[in-house]
Design an enzyme around this catalytic site. Structure first.
Site, short mmCIF file in Angstrom:
data_model
loop_
_atom_site.label_atom_id
_atom_site.label_comp_id
_atom_site.label_asym_id
_atom_site.label_seq_id
_atom_site.Cartn_x
_atom_site.Cartn_y
_atom_site.Cartn_z
N ASP A 1 -24.51 -43.78 -5.91
CA ASP A 1 -24.74 -42.89 -4.77
C ASP A 1 -23.40 -42.61 -4.12
O ASP A 1 -22.46 -43.43 -4.20
CB ASP A 1 -25.69 -43.55 -3.76
CG ASP A 1 -26.12 -42.61 -2.63
OD1 ASP A 1 -25.98 -41.38 -2.80
OD2 ASP A 1 -26.62 -43.09 -1.60
N HIS A 2 -23.29 -41.46 -3.52
CA HIS A 2 -22.11 -41.15 -2.72
C HIS A 2 -22.28 -41.82 -1.36
O HIS A 2 -23.21 -41.49 -0.62
CB HIS A 2 -21.96 -39.64 -2.52
CG HIS A 2 -21.69 -38.90 -3.78
ND1 HIS A 2 -22.26 -37.68 -4.08
CD2 HIS A 2 -20.89 -39.19 -4.83
CE1 HIS A 2 -21.82 -37.25 -5.25
NE2 HIS A 2 -21.00 -38.16 -5.72
N LEU B 1 -27.40 -40.12 0.26
CA LEU B 1 -28.71 -39.63 -0.20
C LEU B 1 -28.60 -38.85 -1.50
O LEU B 1 -29.33 -37.88 -1.73
CB LEU B 1 -29.39 -38.80 0.88
CG LEU B 1 -29.35 -39.40 2.30
CD1 LEU B 1 -30.02 -38.49 3.29
CD2 LEU B 1 -29.97 -40.79 2.31
N HIS B 2 -27.68 -39.28 -2.37
CA HIS B 2 -27.50 -38.66 -3.68
C HIS B 2 -27.69 -39.69 -4.79
O HIS B 2 -26.86 -39.80 -5.70
CB HIS B 2 -26.10 -38.06 -3.80
CG HIS B 2 -25.80 -36.97 -2.82
ND1 HIS B 2 -24.50 -36.57 -2.52
CD2 HIS B 2 -26.62 -36.19 -2.07
CE1 HIS B 2 -24.55 -35.59 -1.63
NE2 HIS B 2 -25.83 -35.35 -1.33
N PRO B 3 -28.78 -40.47 -4.78
CA PRO B 3 -28.93 -41.50 -5.82
C PRO B 3 -29.08 -40.86 -7.20
O PRO B 3 -29.70 -39.81 -7.36
CB PRO B 3 -30.21 -42.24 -5.40
CG PRO B 3 -30.98 -41.23 -4.59
CD PRO B 3 -29.94 -40.43 -3.87
#
Length: 529
Positions: free
Chosen positions: A292-293, A467-469
């Site tokens: 994730d970021h 919120l970029h899993p």
């Protein structure tokens, strides 16, 4: 209905594309099952209402487990969309594809056929760009991609500050060269959000061979003799089954897709047995490789009504609403995050390793606080190629339970050093005269001189999920790969995965455009097969 040719689990960005493209074959009965509601909430479709969709009832909140390096006292949560269209219905609409070497890395890790030259035609196929038409961009696709017509003066001031700091102005972050600062393009058309549900599903809904069902939670995949033959789902409190004549396609996202596989007996055998789940197929990579970021938010109080925060006042809000209603223009046509930059924290990297976002307001996104006096702005920044890897595991065999999300942020110490250097650079940007003239004080981190060690500590305690899993069912052919390059689950016939979980590595930037590309490419592969 008790059976269909294709069952798609999850109506997010990729699932909507798959449902639309597969239903183009009139001989194929396609069913899309989505846990959340339909995308009828009016805030979804107004770009400036992002401050509403970034919080509120269209999101599902899941706890995640911090590492010791993060030193968090409270239980942190991350949000994931729970609505038709998935993230594309609630996100900031920023359209980013990453850089060509991201896809070269995918190929090197075993995702053959997913190099930049292989995926670029599908980005172009999806896209209806309102400015570019060249070898990188298309104009005839379903997905509206456009310039933001209303640019706030504070965004322009911040971009000038970037240039004062030495960043070149980049007219197109999706040209293959991301370095520099510039205006983002967003997934919108004629002043309205172009979500995957709007762009892909809405035109397809008239097809008799496509059924879209919302408010439906899939509990497990039905496996018989090594083949996926359907799903078990809950709707209206009733448990039902739907059988697949051809294939089941999981598009539930990088958190829920591995959860569903494990609940169905597909995953690490030891993990499944621990929860009393019969092992259908021992696939050790399921839930591993989570990326994730991670993101930092710097919050500033302004010395006047210089941001979109002034539209929180009723009369300004009414004027903005009237402008939008009459002309589809003004502040409501903006996504509130109009400008950004890609730049280096570590100059040893070939490509920029940090992404910056100028948020023309404070308290817009969930978990980010507002400022005293009500007029603020936020600089978000994230490390875009993290080295750390986490995992998704089960909490138990009950499908209603949240999975264990263990991102392992800063598990690789270099990630903390990188984001510390990136934060120092962002703080220096805000000291440039083009933007500092609008700033009264820095609120977070606290105002005053700050050392690198203090910034490092701030990053440890204040970093939050971007919120970029991705990556939890990665494509490849080695023992830890979950799907092959055609996105078929290893060892199980009739079952594919199509969402961010198949990415071997996160791309350098917001991943929504990539999820749409994945749907376009897989649908094409399936049709040709």
């Amino acid at each position: 209905m008790t059976e269909a040719d294709y069952i798609i689990v999850g109506g997010g960005s990729t699932g909507c594309v798959m449902a639309s493209r597969l239903s183009e074959d009139q001989d194929a009965q396609v069913v899309l099952l989505e846990e959340g509601p339909r995308d009828r909430n009016p805030y979804i479709h107004i770009p400036g209402a992002y401050y509403k969709t970034a919080q509120g009832p269209l999101l599902k909140r899941m706890p995640w487990e911090p590492t010791d390096a993060q030193n968090r006292e409270e239980q942190p949560t991350m949000v994931q969309a729970s609505v038709l269209g998935g993230g594309s219905s609630v996100n900031a609409m920023i359209y980013i594809r990453g850089n060509p070497d991201d896809y070269a890395m995918w190929e090197s890790l075993g995702a053959t056929g997913w190099g930049y030259g292989d995926v670029l035609p599908y980005f172009r196929k999806a896209e209806a760009n309102n400015r570019f038409c060249n070898e990188a961009h298309g104009i005839d696709g379903p997905l509206g991609v456009s310039d933001i017509d209303h640019i706030h003066p504070l965004t322009r001031a911040w971009l000038q500050a970037c240039q004062q700091k030495g960043l070149p102005l980049n007219p197109d972050f999706n040209s293959g060269d991301q370095a520099g600062c510039g205006l983002y393009q967003i997934t919108a058309r004629n002043g309205r959000r172009s979500s995957a549900a709007v762009a892909y599903l809405r035109p397809a809904r008239k097809r008799r061979n496509l059924t879209v069902t919302t408010g439906t939670r899939v509990q497990r995949i039905l496996i018989e003799k090594g083949r996926a033959v359907g799903v078990e789902y809950v709707t209206g409190g009733n448990v039902r089954t739907l059988r697949a004549r051809r294939e089941v396609i999981l598009s539930a996202g990088a958190i829920n897709t591995p959860k569903l596989l494990m609940l169905s007996g597909i995953g690490p055998a030891e993990e499944l047995r621990r929860h009393g789940i019969a092992v259908t197929h021992d696939l050790p990579g399921v839930g591993q490789n989570l990326q994730d970021h991670i993101e930092i938010s710097l919050i500033y109080q302004l010395n006047g009504p210089h941001s979109y925060d002034k539209y929180k006042k009723p009369h300004w809000k009414a004027l903005a609403g009237l402008n939008y209603l009459l002309f589809k223009g003004g502040p409501a046509a903006s996504n509130l995050i109009e400008g950004g930059a890609f730049w280096w924290a570590d100059r040893a990297e070939k490509h920029p390793d940090m992404q910056y976002f100028m948020v023309v307001g404070a308290g817009i996104e969930e978990g980010v606080e507002a400022v005293p006096g009500g007029n603020g702005c936020t600089i978000n920044l994230g490390q875009i190629r993290p080295r750390s890897r986490g995992e998704v595991r089960l909490t138990g065999a009950d499908p209603a339970m949240h999975p264990r999300v263990i991102p392992n942020y800063f598990g690789d110490p270099q990630d903390l050093e990188t984001i510390t250097d990136g934060t120092l650079f962002a703080l220096e940007l805000m000291e440039q005269s083009a933007i500092s003239r609008y700033v009264a004080r820095r609120q977070l981190p606290e105002a005053g001189p700050i050392t690198r060690q203090q910034v490092r500590r701030f990053c440890q305690t204040a970093a939050h999920a971007a919120l970029h899993p991705a990556g939890t069912c990665r494509a490849g052919r080695d023992d830890m790969a979950v799907v092959d390059p055609e996105l078929r689950v290893h060892g199980i016939d009739g079952l594919r995965v199509a969402d961010a979980s198949i990415m071997p590595t996160l791309i350098s930037g917001n991943p929504n455009a990539v999820c749409i590309m994945i749907g376009e490419k897989l649908a094409d592969m399936m049709r040709r097969a």
